[in-house]
Design a protein around this motif. Structure first.
Motif, short mmCIF file in Angstrom:
data_model
loop_
_atom_site.label_atom_id
_atom_site.label_comp_id
_atom_site.label_asym_id
_atom_site.label_seq_id
_atom_site.Cartn_x
_atom_site.Cartn_y
_atom_site.Cartn_z
N ALA A 66 0.82 -1.21 0.00
CA ALA A 66 0.00 0.00 0.00
C ALA A 66 0.85 1.26 0.00
O ALA A 66 0.37 2.32 -0.36
N THR A 67 2.11 1.13 0.42
CA THR A 67 2.91 2.34 0.65
C THR A 67 4.10 2.49 -0.29
O THR A 67 4.90 3.39 -0.11
N ASP A 69 6.37 3.81 -2.72
CA ASP A 69 6.34 5.11 -3.40
C ASP A 69 7.67 5.50 -4.00
O ASP A 69 7.81 6.59 -4.50
N SER A 143 -9.01 0.76 3.24
CA SER A 143 -7.76 0.70 2.51
C SER A 143 -7.02 2.02 2.61
O SER A 143 -7.57 3.08 2.37
N LYS A 144 -5.74 1.91 2.98
CA LYS A 144 -4.90 3.11 3.02
C LYS A 144 -3.99 3.12 1.80
O LYS A 144 -3.00 3.82 1.77
N SER A 145 -4.34 2.31 0.81
CA SER A 145 -3.40 2.07 -0.27
C SER A 145 -3.34 3.21 -1.27
O SER A 145 -4.35 3.78 -1.67
N ALA A 146 -2.12 3.48 -1.70
CA ALA A 146 -1.92 4.44 -2.78
C ALA A 146 -2.54 3.92 -4.08
O ALA A 146 -2.78 4.69 -5.00
N LYS A 148 -5.47 2.54 -4.31
CA LYS A 148 -6.93 2.47 -4.21
C LYS A 148 -7.63 3.02 -5.47
O LYS A 148 -8.53 2.38 -6.00
N PRO A 149 -7.22 4.19 -5.97
CA PRO A 149 -7.89 4.70 -7.17
C PRO A 149 -7.66 3.80 -8.39
O PRO A 149 -8.47 3.82 -9.32
#
Lengths: 526, 314
Positions: A66-67, A69, A143-146, A148-149
């Motif tokens: 999720a993170t 980057d 969800s804290k996921s980047a 998600k979109p």
């Protein structure tokens, strides 16, 4: 022994029909891989420890998809994990864990057939449940996921037998298999419908030995890796060397075998070093200056056009990128994209036209502020200053606001009316436009809402005819270029330095740095 | 003496407490939090919200601080917010690296600067004195990274020493010393001038005093005058300056760590501040504060001991 190679990756040399069928054409491609018939170098050899130094890596990095980057975690993830699909070096899509896929006529329901017999490093077999759990991790309210979109379009997933996953989308999306190649979406082992985001277990080419975030990761070759003609190194050591001079020194002194993010100011010196090869790829990575199209004076398209004519793109490529890039045409689709509008006239520096548009906006002169920081992209502040110099000729005063690097994305980007932005780009036109140009998209940084554009975007997404699709995407590029709120001065190359001991296939993936993040499994020691 | 130490230790604990409040407050004041920093360009309001919920960042700041304080009081530094690693594990290796490098540099720098300083005092205003002054002052005047690059240029590109101080856990001491030689040398160059100048000044100061003149008159040689008569009385200021420089070697070497890719505490602290990983920042800050408090205490105790008038007070 110094040479420079440039690889302009052609994203998507693949027809619509082949994309929808997936299996027949691409299954074969996956086996041959990018090491097909056109390899100029000697045949790949097994062996050695590949030491790769990267310009990213932070103590706060983690195993949690999720993170992810930065390029360090992305390359590291791609080395240890398997994904459903893979973007090959030539830009086409090939199956990885998904052996084949089939879409319904409206491209809303996708049936993915999983490769059988693939196991995680822990020995557990890869199942349809794992695929569903891995995608579900990025969905839902908690969800804290980047990412998600990216997976927002999925409405339902179910396993149809042990090796088949059926995914239903909100609306038809012909490019959905491309989405599954996203670096956030590895298939991870699950239990009870959930993956463990702190686990290092994957089914990729390399098994993690040790990992100290922000410092070093060591990996060993996965002896049971299913791909043939891949994963040539016996072991891999990935180092985080954030300082560009230290990174280049490490390469020159033989401490490491390859580095990414070569400093463009000193690349000519690196090229002088013996036994170093500089490899560049130009793909979808681009830099922009995004205007808030809701805020005055940027709400007037004449002002936006005046600003688009008021910068010298060639100069920016020459001075900021040191020539390692291509000029942009105020839309995010690069020459390597499938439906790039080559017929669209290249915008050039033209102070008279800029003045003309100013007059049309009813203005004699214009004063605007441009926020920039090197966090946006390397050289962003310098680029803004050059912009300001050139715009002054057209009677436009651009005040360059130097913002702090720290917190740039949360406090400046999409908060200030005009700011410098970095985009890694997306492999498909639809993905790029949907991410950052569609009305209401989370990262629509120009807050642009254009009726015709949005209608075309939805239509093109489920369009089956290749020619019609191309026409629509070309029109959309023209719309963004002529009416959008974004100045796209340049597409930046990925510049890497390799020891001459390291060999790579003739074609190097351009979709991301380091051969589409896959250098570790695609390269070898000569 | 013991009373003084106890008093100072109690004050030290109070200092640590105040520092933890300050650091916590400062991070709260920084724009953005860990959720926004980690998601970066990819952040959306919902994902940031979910991230905060998961880490309990939606609770008020003072409650989070009290939680943390409660844990620390029981010896539990907690987990990194960013990757859930226990902070004790995260810091142990880094702290060992930092201490190793600081010690390595100190072992070279302290005797070197004392010797240079004493010799400079002995032969003051000579060509030697001037040369030493010019050399040490120039190396302290250049930024650390510049000194580091110069050393890399001369000593690493020729292959003599590695340009990055990559220490692997299993390496033996000789290998470790070889790999970390350049950073240690950089730090030595950076701290030597300060200690050398203080040694020289303190001794020269004393050389003008009557008891030295007396010694000289009765025919004591210059070396013996400096070592036997002047140095013991000059120890207090020298010890203080050494303590300050040792504290600097532990806390202030992030630039050298970055240039030589050495995984120490400084890099950890900078990474954690940039990602707003408050628990890690707190732990690192406490260690730095401890280093200052303890080294200053040791310096005070030693300079007291070096002065018989203070030890045998009537």
């Amino acid at each position: 022994m110094t040479k420079t190679t440039n690889h302009s990756g052609q994203l998507g040399g693949i027809s619509r029909r082949r994309l929808l069928q997936g299996a027949s054409a691409l299954g074969a491609a996956a086996v041959v891989g990018p090491l097909g018939a056109r390899v100029a170098h000697a045949a790949p050899k097994r062996g050695g420890t590949f030491r790769l130094a990267m310009g990213h890596g932070n103590t706060s990095d983690s195993y949690d998809p999720a993170t992810w980057d930065n390029a360090y975690v992305q390359v590291f993830a791609t080395a240890r994990h398997g994904y459903l699909t893979e973007i090959a070096a030539d830009g086409s899509l090939v199956g990885e864990l998904a052996e084949s896929w089939e879409a319904s006529k409206d491209a809303r329901t996708w049936t993915l057939k999983l490769r059988s017999g693939v196991r995680y490093h822990s020995g557990k077999a890869v199942t349809a449940e794992d695929v569903i759990a891995s995608l579900n991790y990025h969905r839902g309210e908690d969800s804290k996921s980047a990412a998600k979109p990216i997976v927002k379009g999925i409405t339902e997933m179910r396993a149809d037998g042990p090796g088949v996953v059926v995914v239903t989308l909100e609306a038809g999306n012909a490019d959905f298999p491309f989405v599954l190649s996203d670096y956030h979406l590895p298939v991870m082992p699950s239990s009870g419908g959930k993956i463990d985001p702190t686990s290092r277990d994957g089914c990729g080419a390399y098994v993690v030995d040790s990992y100290e975030p922000g410092v070093r990761a060591t990996m060993k070759r996965n002896p049971e890796y299913w791909k043939s003609g891949r994963a040539h190194f016996d072991a891999v050591e990935m180092l985080a060397i954030v300082d560009p001079a230290a990174r280049q020194n490490a390469l020159v002194t033989g401490e490491v075998d390859a580095i990414d993010r070569v400093d463009l100011n000193t690349v000519h010196l690196l090229k002088r070093a013996r036994n170093v090869e500089v490899v560049t790829t130009t793909g979808t990575q681009h830099y922009t200056f995004a205007m808030d199209t809701r805020a005055a004076p940027f709400d007037d398209n004449n002002v936006r056009m005046a600003l688009k004519y008021a910068l010298d793109r060639e100069e920016l490529v020459e001075k900021i990128l040191n020539g390692y890039g291509e000029v942009g045409n105020d839309h995010p689709i690069g020459r390597s994209n499938r439906y790039h509008a080559a017929s669209l006239e290249q915008r050039t520096y033209d102070p008279d036209k800029a003045r003309h548009y100013l007059k049309k906006a009813g203005l004699d002169k214009l004063e605007v502020s441009l926020s920039a920081a090197d966090a946006a992209f390397t050289g962003a502040v310098d680029a803004a200053v050059l912009y300001s110099e050139r715009a002054a000729v057209a009677g436009i005063t651009v005040n360059v606001v130097r913002e702090p690097n720290d917190g740039y994305w949360s406090n400046v980007w999409m908060k200030k009316p005009w700011s410098a932005v970095y985009w890694g780009g997306r492999p498909t036109e639809d993905w790029m436009f949907t991410t950052a140009y569609a009305e209401g998209a989370a990262w629509n940084d120009t807050f642009w809402s254009h009726q015709r554009f949005n209608a075309l975007l939805a239509e093109a997404r489920s369009e089956l005819d290749d020619a019609r699709r191309r026409a629509m995407y070309e029109e959309m590029q023209a719309l963004v270029s002529n009416e959008g709120g974004v100045v796209v001065p340049m597409f930046a190359s990925y510049v890497m330095g390799l020891s001459s001991k390291v060999a790579h296939p003739e074609q190097v993936g351009a979709n991301w740095t380091l051969d589409g993040f896959r250098a570790i499994e695609r390269w070898w020691f000569a | 003496m013991l009373q003084m130490i106890a008093q100072r230790l109690a004050l030290g604990v109070l200092t640590l407490f105040l520092i933890s409040v300050l650091i916590f407050g400062a991070i709260e004041l920084l724009p953005g939090d860990i959720a926004e920093e980690i998601l970066g360009q990819s952040a959306t309001p919902e994902t940031v919200e979910a991230f905060r919920r998961e880490l309990g960042l939606d609770r008020p700041a003072h409650l989070r601080y009290l939680d943390w304080l409660g844990g620390v009081a029981q010896g539990d530094l907690g987990h990194s917010l960013a990757n859930r690693r226990p902070i004790a594990d995260l810091i142990a290796g880094r702290l060992a690296n930092t201490l190793f490098l600081a010690l390595y540099a100190a072992v070279i720098a302290v005797p070197l600067s004392l010797a240079l300083g004493i010799l400079a005092a002995l032969y003051r205003n000579s060509l030697y004195d001037r040369a030493v002054n010019v050399f040490t002052l120039s190396s302290i005047s250049f930024p650390e990274f510049f000194v580091a690059y110069i050393l890399i240029f001369f000593l690493a590109q020729s292959g003599l020493f590695p340009s990055i101080a990559r220490v692997t856990p299993g390496a033996d001491l000789a290998d470790k010393l070889h790999r970390t030689f350049l950073p240690a040398l950089t730090l030595t160059l950076v701290v030597t001038a300060h200690m050398m100048r203080m040694t020289r000044a303190a001794i020269i100061n004393l050389l003008a005093s009557p008891y030295i003149e007396m010694a000289r008159l009765k025919g004591v040689g210059p070396a013996r005058i400096v070592l036997r008569h002047a140095l013991p009385n000059a120890l207090a200021p020298i010890i203080n300056v050494i303590a300050l420089n040792l504290a600097y070697l532990i806390t202030g070497v992030v630039v050298v760590e970055v240039v030589f890719v050495y995984p120490g505490l400084g890099q950890l602290m900078v990474d954690s501040v940039s990602k707003r990983d408050v628990t890690v920042v707190q732990a690192a800050a406490l260690i730095f504060a401890c280093a200052y408090v303890l080294l200053n205490l040791v310096a005070d105790v030693l300079s007291t001991l070096s002065n018989p008038r203070l030890v045998h007070r009537r």
